[in-house]
Design an enzyme around this catalytic site. Structure first.
Site, PDB file in Angstrom:
ATOM      1  N   VAL A 165      38.512  -3.029 -25.004  1.00 21.08           N
ATOM      2  CA  VAL A 165      39.366  -4.128 -24.838  1.00 21.08           C
ATOM      3  C   VAL A 165      39.049  -5.424 -25.484  1.00 21.08           C
ATOM      4  O   VAL A 165      39.803  -6.522 -25.306  1.00 21.08           O
ATOM      5  CB  VAL A 165      39.385  -4.312 -23.249  1.00 21.08           C
ATOM      6  CG1 VAL A 165      39.961  -3.135 -22.372  1.00 21.08           C
ATOM      7  CG2 VAL A 165      37.688  -4.603 -22.587  1.00 21.08           C
ATOM      8  N   HIS A 217      42.934   1.316 -22.883  1.00 21.47           N
ATOM      9  CA  HIS A 217      42.440   0.306 -21.418  1.00 21.47           C
ATOM     10  C   HIS A 217      42.882  -0.898 -21.591  1.00 21.47           C
ATOM     11  O   HIS A 217      42.305  -1.830 -21.106  1.00 21.47           O
ATOM     12  CB  HIS A 217      40.930   0.383 -21.623  1.00 21.47           C
ATOM     13  CG  HIS A 217      40.194   1.831 -21.500  1.00 21.47           C
ATOM     14  ND1 HIS A 217      38.774   2.135 -21.529  1.00 21.47           N
ATOM     15  CD2 HIS A 217      40.870   2.891 -20.921  1.00 21.47           C
ATOM     16  CE1 HIS A 217      38.734   3.554 -20.889  1.00 21.47           C
ATOM     17  NE2 HIS A 217      39.779   4.122 -20.561  1.00 21.47           N
ATOM     18  N   SER A 258      30.257   7.394 -25.076  1.00 23.01           N
ATOM     19  CA  SER A 258      29.380   8.348 -24.444  1.00 23.01           C
ATOM     20  C   SER A 258      30.153   9.613 -24.019  1.00 23.01           C
ATOM     21  O   SER A 258      29.653  10.464 -23.467  1.00 23.01           O
ATOM     22  CB  SER A 258      28.609   7.725 -23.186  1.00 23.01           C
ATOM     23  OG  SER A 258      29.566   7.170 -22.300  1.00 23.01           O
TER      24      SER A 258
END
Ligand code: NAD
Ligand code: ZN
Length: 246
Positions: free
Chosen positions: A103, A119, A188
């Protein structure tokens, strides 16, 4: 990668907080992700905003300050160079897509144009009443209000427990499904549904290349795993594929 570059086959890059680590922006895991002793999961939720809009806005103003003071790093620039190279060589605008969970706005500042911010972004607000979106004035502090209707605005990001913006998700889905190569950089890959894009691309036949100094949740899907920092591995990967980086 070299083959995709030579033949102009679609490439998607899915990026996460790790690509911005070398720009000095902390990932959430680890102590530097904390703010005044709060974990992000305690602040980045609709419930937190309802309970304490001032506190949540204060955290977002702080984060916006961090990212505007930071600079894109060679990893961001390499992905932008890849996009521009494909556009020039193959005369097509959408062959390289960056799908980011970040973001921080650093991909755009590095020059990526075919960019999907699934996002949202720290740099914008969105009205809680009329949904009007706008850039947050750089000097803003405290609560932010909608310039269209005057109601309370919120950060234009996706919070824990919220679904992704449908347009961004559809675009990300389509680009992942059609990719010949997917680069998975600095994520991840445990945050769904974004992690599902990797599976989708792999099952549709994409070669998955992971760039992450640590083994991650998606290791099973990766044909190649480059255990190095994004700012080092991405420029090297492009050089090997014959893509010039300015
Ligand atoms: P994450 O789950 O995306 O994990 C970060 C990954 O980056 C880890 O696997 C780590 O091994 C890897 N990494 C660390 N340094 C790296 C480097 N130099 N090069 C390549 N990989 C590197 O990150 P998170 O912090 O747990 O974030 C969860 C969610 O919050 C995601 O949506 C994330 O994008 C978002 N977030 C965004 C920002 C940002 O906009 N910069 C910062 C923090 C969190
Ligand atoms: Zn409004």
């Amino acid at each position: 990668m070299a083959e995709a570059a030579a033949q102009g086959r679609p490439v998607a890059a899915l990026t996460g907080a790790g690509i911005s680590a070398e720009s000095g922006i902390p990932t959430f895991r680890g102590p530097s992700g904390l703010w005044k002793g709060f974990r992000p999961e305690e602040l980045a939720t609709p419930q937190a905003f309802q309970r304490d809009p001032e506190g949540v806005w204060e955290w977002y103003h702080w984060r916006r300050g961090l990212v505007t003071a930071a600079e894109p790093n060679p990893g961001h620039y390499a992905l932008a160079a890849l996009e521009h190279h494909f556009r020039q060589e193959h005369q097509e605008d959408h062959l390289v897509t960056v799908i980011t969970q970040n973001v921080d706005g650093l991909h755009r500042r590095a020059g990526s144009e075919n960019l999907i911010e699934i996002h949202g972004t720290l740099l914008d607000s969105r009205c809680t009443r009329c949904s009007h979106g706008e850039t947050i004035p750089p000097e803003a502090s405290g609560l932010v209000y909608c310039s269209a209707c005057g109601a309370l605005a919120r950060p234009a990001v996706v919070w824990f427990g919220e679904s992704l913006p449908p347009d961004a998700w559809r675009a990300a889905y389509r680009r992942s499904a059609e990719a010949a190569v997917m680069l998975v950089v600095g994520t991840s890959a445990v945050v769904h549904p974004a992690a599902g894009l990797i599976e989708l691309a792999a099952q549709a036949g994409a070669v998955i290349i992971e760039v992450n100094p640590e083994p991650s949740g998606m290791a099973g899907w990766a044909r190649y795993a480059l255990r190095a920092k994004a700012g080092e591995a991405l420029p090297q990967l492009l050089a090997q594929a014959g893509v010039p980086i300015p």
